[in-house]
Design a protein around this motif. Structure first.
Motif, PDB file in Angstrom:
ATOM      1  N   PRO A 155      61.259 -12.930   8.873  1.00  0.00           N
ATOM      2  CA  PRO A 155      60.602 -13.336   8.440  1.00  0.00           C
ATOM      3  C   PRO A 155      59.099 -14.372   8.967  1.00  0.00           C
ATOM      4  CG  PRO A 155      61.253 -13.054   6.034  1.00  0.00           C
ATOM      5  CD  PRO A 155      61.687 -13.020   7.276  1.00  0.00           C
ATOM      6  N   GLY A 156      57.819 -13.501   9.520  1.00  0.00           N
ATOM      7  CA  GLY A 156      57.142 -14.768   9.508  1.00  0.00           C
ATOM      8  C   GLY A 156      55.773 -14.024  10.139  1.00  0.00           C
ATOM      9  N   ARG A 157      54.805 -15.211  10.245  1.00  0.00           N
ATOM     10  CA  ARG A 157      53.279 -14.574  11.463  1.00  0.00           C
ATOM     11  C   ARG A 157      53.778 -13.783  13.217  1.00  0.00           C
ATOM     12  NH1 ARG A 157      49.235 -19.127  12.022  1.00  0.00           N
ATOM     13  NH2 ARG A 157      49.538 -18.961   9.591  1.00  0.00           N
ATOM     14  N   GLY A 158      53.496 -12.840  12.975  1.00  0.00           N
ATOM     15  CA  GLY A 158      53.355 -11.616  13.867  1.00  0.00           C
ATOM     16  C   GLY A 158      54.679 -11.135  14.360  1.00  0.00           C
ATOM     17  N   ILE A 159      55.692 -11.468  13.221  1.00  0.00           N
ATOM     18  CA  ILE A 159      56.844 -10.543  13.633  1.00  0.00           C
ATOM     19  C   ILE A 159      57.087  -9.200  13.599  1.00  0.00           C
ATOM     20  CG2 ILE A 159      59.070 -10.671  12.512  1.00  0.00           C
ATOM     21  CD1 ILE A 159      58.536 -13.602  13.557  1.00  0.00           C
TER      22      ILE A 159
END
Lengths: 308, 291
Positions: free
Chosen positions: A114-118
């Motif tokens: 998971p992460g930003r924009g994923i």
């Protein structure tokens, strides 16, 4: 409701034991089971069996079918369009399967954590999967049109010599259709691998990272071997899908130009429905079935293991 | 002395973080253009569908739009016959999904909760039916439909779709029903419930999550089908949207705004189902992969 079987050994004959087993199940439950089984038998297994017998005949749908033995099959061997279709199907399995696995797996690995924009990236990549193959074909017909964006982009990049009539050029039409099919398939493969990656033990990769393994080494030697189960499914699904592929080719080229994009499925449809050579068309269908059966069994064996 | 273990554990921590959190700054630099390229075909078709035909002719397919109009959509829906085709598709999809999930749930209930002799074989044979290449069915299916007098009717398309999908839906529902806790069944039996009541009042409500996933999946499959429609239908006014799209392409050659609009209309229902049921849809796709 599977009540525990009586502990006493059953000394009756197998048939009697089987019949006792049948009688133990309430009648209404048999109705529950046999109704769907009958529908499937009538609309799937009965027609499938009929294709085998039809493939031994010559028939244009009117009057009686004329038995011709294996003539349809010997004719197929000498049929240049059939040979093209077989060759194209091989190209299709390798190209469609290879490209969608390559891109799908790469995307799954990149977008696993998971992460930003994923979430946005993932949604964008699997969105094409929800369109029908027909819609995908229509989309790409627009893109490939002579004054369309594919040629325009090549022009902008200074690659005028690469511009062509993508779907009317026998040399490239098959690959043009293949790219459209891969575009739609990548999302599906990515979903399968994302699920597979969830089952990968992270502590092994951590240990390898501590030992100084780089990203590629960790993937090739730790992660990928643990994806064996998904790989088997992806392989079976890809081959079965490739042999079924019909819609997107029919929507984009109908097997043309000059049969250059003919696959077994489109050639079968043309023979069976456009030209009404029912026996010959059935023979092609049987060939498709025989090519698919090994992979169907692979898939079934895996499924049986989960159900047992 | 005391600092050594601390430092070591600190290093392990950093190692962990490098796997779990840190992404190369290049990640977004590469992913953003790639994603944009990936969705570009959809955006382009959407733009074309919203441009008036005169503008397409005058300024070319790839020009940036200056005026937007719904002309393409209007033409596709009315003279293109897409409105009727959409209606046909919705009828076939709704009826076929409901019927096949109902029948599949009956079979799955029988196979999962009763000691039917040879039940694993029955289950796998049913699943095998769904894995067959459809080509092996087509010619006889057309003949059988003609024999029954339902050829060229939506009924024929519905029953073929139901028959072909049953095996897969049964397999999925069977796996789900088998995993239901035995206590609820024992309780129902003690209450004197027969098979019909157990099915309707105990099993069906508990199977809702699996039914939702299969509904999402089956809806897109049936709505998106082309080959069965081309096999059992002949009259254009009975075509579902996939087959009608091919006609649209033939009837409006080089009127790309109409073709694009028709494709968009055909794409909207499944995209809608996907976004509403995204979780169920994905879990449905994973069935049978037994990771």
């Amino acid at each position: 409701m599977s009540t525990a079987a009586p502990a006493l050994p059953d000394r009756r004959a197998p048939v009697a034991r089987w019949w006792a087993g049948v009688r133990k199940v309430p009648v209404v439950v048999w109705v529950f089971l046999l109704l769907p089984v009958a529908v499937e038998a009538f609309w799937v297994f009965w027609p499938a069996a009929n294709s085998f017998s039809l493939s031994m005949t010559r028939w244009n749908g009117v009057g009686a079918a004329e038995p011709v033995g294996v003539k349809n099959y010997t004719d197929l061997l000498a049929d240049p369009i059939f040979q093209t279709a077989v060759k194209n199907n091989v190209i299709w399995v390798v190209g469609f399967g290879g490209l969608s696995v390559l891109v799908g797996l790469a995307m799954a690995v990149l977008l696993n954590r998971p992460g930003r924009g994923i979430g946005l990236y993932r949604a964008a990549i699997y969105l094409p999967m929800v369109f029908s193959l027909t819609v995908t074909g229509m989309f790409w017909r627009v893109l490939y049109s002579p004054d369309g964006p594919v040629n325009a982009s090549l022009g902008l990049l200074g690659l005028q010599s690469w511009q062509r009539q993508w779907l009317a050029d026998p040399d490239v039409a098959l690959y043009a259709v293949l790219v459209a099919a891969v575009w739609r398939q990548v999302g599906y493969i990515m979903v399968l691998y994302l699920a597979g990656l969830k089952g990968v033990d992270p502590s092994l990769e951590e240990a390898a990272a501590v030992d100084g393994a780089n990203r590629w080494q960790r993937f090739a030697q730790i992660v990928f071997p643990q994806l064996r189960g998904v790989n088997a499914v992806v392989f079976a699904v890809t081959v079965i899908d490739s042999l079924r592929t019909f819609d997107i080719v029919w929507a984009m080229t109908r097997g043309g130009p000059y049969n250059s994009t003919q696959l077994l499925s489109t050639y079968m449809f043309e023979q069976g429905f456009t030209l009404v050579n029912l026996g010959y068309g059935s023979a092609i269908a049987v060939v498709i079935f025989l090519l698919a059966i090994a992979f169907i069994i692979t898939y079934l064996v895996r499924s049986a293991r989960t159900e047992d | 002395m005391a600092t050594t273990p601390l430092r070591q554990s600190g290093r392990v921590q950093r190692g962990r973080r490098s796997i779990e959190h840190r992404r190369s700054p290049w990640f977004h630099v590469l992913m953003i253009p790639f994603t944009l390229l990936w969705i570009a075909p959809m955006v382009f078709v959407l733009v074309v569908s919203l441009r008036p035909f005169d503008d397409l002719i005058a300024r070319g397919l790839t020009a940036l739009p200056t005026t937007l109009s719904l002309e393409g959509f209007r033409t596709a829906l009315s003279s293109g016959g897409i409105a009727g085709a959409l209606r046909n598709s919705l009828i076939v999809t709704v009826v076929a999904v409901v019927l096949s999930l109902f029948l599949a749930s009956l079979a799955a209930f029988a196979l999962s909760r009763y000691r039917i002799p040879g039940r694993l074989v029955i289950l796998l044979v049913m699943l095998a039916g769904n894995l067959l290449p459809p080509q092996i069915l087509l010619i006889p299916v057309a003949k059988i439909a003609q024999g029954l007098g339902i050829y060229d009717s939506l009924t024929a398309l519905i029953v073929v779709q139901v028959g072909f999908g049953l095996g897969f839906y049964t397999f999925v529902l069977h796996g789900f029903m088998r995993a239901l806790p035995a206590e609820v069944f024992e309780a129902a039996v003690i209450d004197g419930a027969g098979p019909v009541r157990i099915y309707a009042q105990v099993v069906l409500p508990l199977t809702r999550p699996a039914l939702a996933a299969l509904t999402a999946l089956a809806t897109t499959w049936i709505f998106n089908d082309l080959i069965f429609a081309m096999t059992v239908l002949r009259t254009e006014t009975k075509f579902p949207i996939t087959a009608a799209l091919l006609n649209l392409q033939g009837g409006f050659v080089s009127q790309w705004n109409v073709v694009a609009a028709g494709s968009i209309i055909a794409a909207i229902p499944t995209a809608f189902v996907f976004f509403i049921f995204q979780k169920q849809f994905v879990s449905g796709l994973l069935v049978g992969t037994n990771k």
